[in-house]
Design an enzyme around this catalytic site. Sequence first.
Site, short mmCIF file in Angstrom:
data_model
loop_
_atom_site.label_atom_id
_atom_site.label_comp_id
_atom_site.label_asym_id
_atom_site.label_seq_id
_atom_site.Cartn_x
_atom_site.Cartn_y
_atom_site.Cartn_z
N SER A 21 0.80 -1.23 0.00
CA SER A 21 0.00 0.00 0.00
C SER A 21 0.83 1.29 0.00
CB SER A 21 -0.97 -0.01 1.19
OG SER A 21 -1.89 -1.06 1.02
N THR A 66 -5.20 -3.51 7.94
CA THR A 66 -5.13 -4.87 7.43
C THR A 66 -4.82 -5.85 8.54
OG1 THR A 66 -4.30 -6.24 5.62
CG2 THR A 66 -2.73 -4.68 6.56
N LYS A 70 -8.64 -5.99 10.90
CA LYS A 70 -9.81 -5.60 10.11
C LYS A 70 -11.13 -5.71 10.87
CE LYS A 70 -8.18 -6.45 5.41
NZ LYS A 70 -8.49 -7.08 4.12
N ASP A 106 -12.37 -3.59 -0.01
CA ASP A 106 -12.07 -4.88 -0.65
C ASP A 106 -13.28 -5.30 -1.49
OD1 ASP A 106 -9.57 -5.21 0.56
OD2 ASP A 106 -10.45 -6.16 2.32
N ALA A 131 -14.99 -19.18 3.23
CA ALA A 131 -15.91 -18.47 4.14
C ALA A 131 -15.15 -17.57 5.09
CB ALA A 131 -16.75 -19.49 4.91
N GLY A 132 -13.91 -17.19 4.74
CA GLY A 132 -13.11 -16.29 5.57
C GLY A 132 -13.37 -14.83 5.22
N GLY A 133 -12.41 -13.98 5.50
CA GLY A 133 -12.58 -12.55 5.32
C GLY A 133 -12.83 -12.15 3.87
N GLY A 249 -6.90 -11.85 -8.85
CA GLY A 249 -7.18 -10.85 -7.81
C GLY A 249 -6.37 -9.58 -7.88
P1 ATR Z 1 -8.98 -14.66 4.51
O1 ATR Z 1 -9.27 -13.57 5.48
O2 ATR Z 1 -7.75 -14.43 3.67
O3 ATR Z 1 -10.15 -15.05 3.69
P2 ATR Z 1 -9.30 -16.77 6.48
O4 ATR Z 1 -10.32 -15.96 7.17
O5 ATR Z 1 -8.25 -17.45 7.28
O6 ATR Z 1 -8.52 -15.93 5.40
O7 ATR Z 1 -10.06 -17.87 5.56
C1 ATR Z 1 -9.36 -18.80 4.86
C2 ATR Z 1 -10.32 -19.59 3.96
O8 ATR Z 1 -9.55 -20.55 3.25
C3 ATR Z 1 -11.36 -20.40 4.74
O9 ATR Z 1 -12.52 -20.51 3.97
C4 ATR Z 1 -10.65 -21.75 4.89
O10 ATR Z 1 -11.50 -22.85 5.09
P3 ATR Z 1 -11.96 -23.24 6.61
O11 ATR Z 1 -13.00 -22.24 6.98
O12 ATR Z 1 -12.52 -24.61 6.47
O13 ATR Z 1 -10.73 -23.16 7.44
C5 ATR Z 1 -10.01 -21.87 3.55
N1 ATR Z 1 -8.87 -22.78 3.56
C6 ATR Z 1 -7.64 -22.56 4.07
N2 ATR Z 1 -6.84 -23.63 3.88
C7 ATR Z 1 -7.58 -24.56 3.23
C8 ATR Z 1 -7.33 -25.87 2.70
N3 ATR Z 1 -6.12 -26.43 2.83
N4 ATR Z 1 -8.33 -26.51 2.08
C9 ATR Z 1 -9.55 -25.95 1.94
N5 ATR Z 1 -9.86 -24.71 2.40
C10 ATR Z 1 -8.89 -24.02 3.03
#
Ligand code: ATR
Length: 286
Positions: A21, A66, A70, A106, A131-133, A249
């Site tokens: 940034s 970040t 966040k 974002d 389903a993360g951030g 991305g």
């Molecule tokens: P971010 O904020 O970058 O989205 P995060 O909140 O840690 O990061 O979310 C990571 C995402 O990647 C989640 O959806 C995670 O799945 P889980 O909720 O089951 O943990 C997914 N993820 C990370 N490693 C994975 C793997 N080896 N296989 C499948 N999904 C993975």
Amino acid sequence: MISGKTQVCGILAYPAEHSMSPRMQNYYAKMSGIDLAYVPFKTEPERLGEAVRGAYSLNVLGLNVTVPHKQSVMAHLKEIDPGAAAIGAVNTLVRMDDGYKGYNTDAEGLLRAMKKEKIGIAGRTCIMIGAGGAARAAAYILAREGAEKIYVLNRSVEKARGLAEGINRVFQKEIMTALPLDGWKQIPEQRCLAVQATSVGMYPDTDASPIAEAGFFDKLETAVDVIYTPAKTRFLKLASAAGAKTMNGLDMLIFQGIIAFELWNPGVRVSEETVEGARRLILESQ
Ligand code: ATR
């Protein structure tokens, strides 16, 4: 040249050393002829509240926020944009009377990047992975921009369910359905828009893809990956091989920064030429 009138912006991060940034934002300031300096503020999690209050006292115009701040930063703001509140994460603070207002650029960055590639959302069946951030921001945009239906696939189906319930509550309709990663087999629709929003496949783990079966990619008309290193993830390669249009991305990263810059400098619109320059800057520094 920094003068007595220079406005200050920065990024609250921990660690902060790897952030792109500062380079990007100082480039936008230079190209737009705005007297603004943007600096990294390495902020320990337990000092976040102090940091936000201190920045306000020091007349800091705006901040990016970040990892790992966040979500926790939301407790220290005067106001939160409804989109950022629905997503549950803030990455940009804009100075107002009496405190900062939080936004999530974002999400808007992803939308602007998709519009640039002429990837439409309205009326589409969408398949999100993660389903993360990053996934929360993407889910909000897909729902708000009129997707017909969103399936969210995640390794932890409980987490996907939490995200789907939150989105369905905000939009007051059953637009989002949670499934495990192999749940794509139950999806009847074809010509879907897929958004890969996990970190799986990111450098150096470039051989990985959260889903690799050909049957999944045959369902896609378009595939978006929030990852930008490598430029073409295994997920996008499999999608291309199946005939889908792809987008990575990188533009999402660039546009989240540009939208923050435009929020801090009302009336300023970063030129196309500057967007191209930012892309070159990022690619050169990798
Ligand atoms: P971010 O904020 O970058 O989205 P995060 O909140 O840690 O990061 O979310 C990571 C995402 O990647 C989640 O959806 C995670 O799945 P889980 O909720 O089951 O943990 C997914 N993820 C990370 N490693 C994975 C793997 N080896 N296989 C499948 N999904 C993975």
